[in-house]
Design a protein around this motif. Structure first.
Motif: not given
Length: 229
Positions: A111-131
Motif C-alpha cells: 500500500v502506497c500514498a501516491v503524491v503528485t510532483r506539484e504537491t511535493v514541490m509545494r510541500h518542500i516549500a512549506d515544510d523545512p523538516d521534509f526538505t
C-alpha cells in the motif's frame, strides 16, 4: 495497476505493517505529513509501479509492504538498487521533470500514498523538516551509487556476496546471524550483479564449509565469513 481507495487520515499512517523486516523504517513526522496529502493505492505482488525511462509526476510513499527498485538491460538482466519498506519513498529522482531512472516493483502486496510532483514541490516549500530529510536522502543515494559502482568495478563476486550478507545479517541469541528476508538466489544475483548460477555455487560452497546454513528458508551465518574464497 492499482486500486485507488481514497485519502488516508494522518493518524492511520503511523501504524506500521505487521511484523515488518528489521531493516524497514517507520513513518517519520515529515513523511507522515506528506503522505496525508496523497492518495492511497494498493498494489498486488509483482506489480510494476514505475518503468525505467517513462515520464513521471508522482512519488510513492510505502505505508505497508515492500518495493524493489531496479535497472535492467535489453537482455532482461537486472540489478537491484534497493528495497524500500514502510516510511520510505521512491520516485523522487524525477522531481526535476526528467525521465524515471529506474523501475519499481512490488515485492509483496503493498500500500502506497501516491503524491503528485506539484504537491511535493509545494510541500518542500512549506515544510523545512521534509526538505532537509529529502536532501539527506539524495546525498545517501549518491553515496550508495558510488559505493555500488566501486563494488562492481573493483570487487570480485564473492566479495560482493560477502558484503551483502554481512550488511543484512541480524545477530541472534545463539551467536549466529540471520538474514531477515527470505532471499532467492535470483534476488541476490540481481543485487550484486552476477548470475544466479554463480550465487548458487558460492552459497553451496559456504554451506558445505560450515559458514552458512539455510533454516526455514532463511540464510543463517554460522560463523564469520572468510575474507576470500
Amino acid at each position: 495497476m492499482g486500486l485507488i481507495v481514497g485519502r488516508m487520515p494522518s493518524s492511520a499512517l503511523r501504524r506500521p505493517a505487521p511484523n515488518p523486516p528489521a531493516h524497514l523504517t517507520l513513518l517519520t513526522p515529515a513523511v507522515d505529513r506528506l503522505a496525508a496529502l496523497g492518495t492511497q493505492r494498493r498494489y498486488r505482488k509483482n506489480t510494476v509501479l514505475i518503468e525505467e525511462g517513462d515520464s513521471g509526476d508522482s512519488i510513492y510513499i510505502v505505508l505497508s509492504g515492500q518495493l524493489r527498485a531496479y535497472v535492467s538491460d535489453s537482455r532482461g538482466r537486472e540489478i537491484t538498487l534497493g528495497l524500500h519498506g514502510p516510511g520510505e519513498y521512491v520516485g523522487e529522482m524525477s522531481l526535476d521533470g526528467g525521465l524515471r531512472s529506474a523501475s519499481v516493483q512490488a515485492v509483496e502486496p503493498t500500500v502506497c500514498a501516491v503524491v503528485t510532483r506539484e504537491t511535493v514541490m509545494r510541500h518542500i516549500a512549506d515544510d523545512p523538516d521534509f526538505t532537509q530529510a529529502l536532501i539527506q536522502r539524495l546525498i545517501r543515494r549518491a553515496r550508495l551509487a558510488t559505493e555500488s559502482a566501486r563494488s562492481i568495478a573493483l570487487l570480485d563476486v564473492y566479495s560482493r556476496l560477502r558484503a551483502m550478507l554481512e550488511r543484512r545479517a541480524q545477530p541472534q541469541g545463539d551467536g549466529t546471524r540471520q538474514i531477515a528476508e527470505r532471499l532467492t538466489h535470483q534476488a541476490i544475483a540481481s543485487e550484486i550483479g552476477c548470475s544466479r548460477e554463480m550465487v548458487s555455487r558460492l552459497l553451496k560452497d559456504l554451506e558445505e564449509g560450515g559458514y552458512l546454513a539455510v533454516i526455514d528458508r532463511h540464510l543463517v551465518l554460522m560463523r564469520d565469513l572468510p575474507a576470500r574464497w
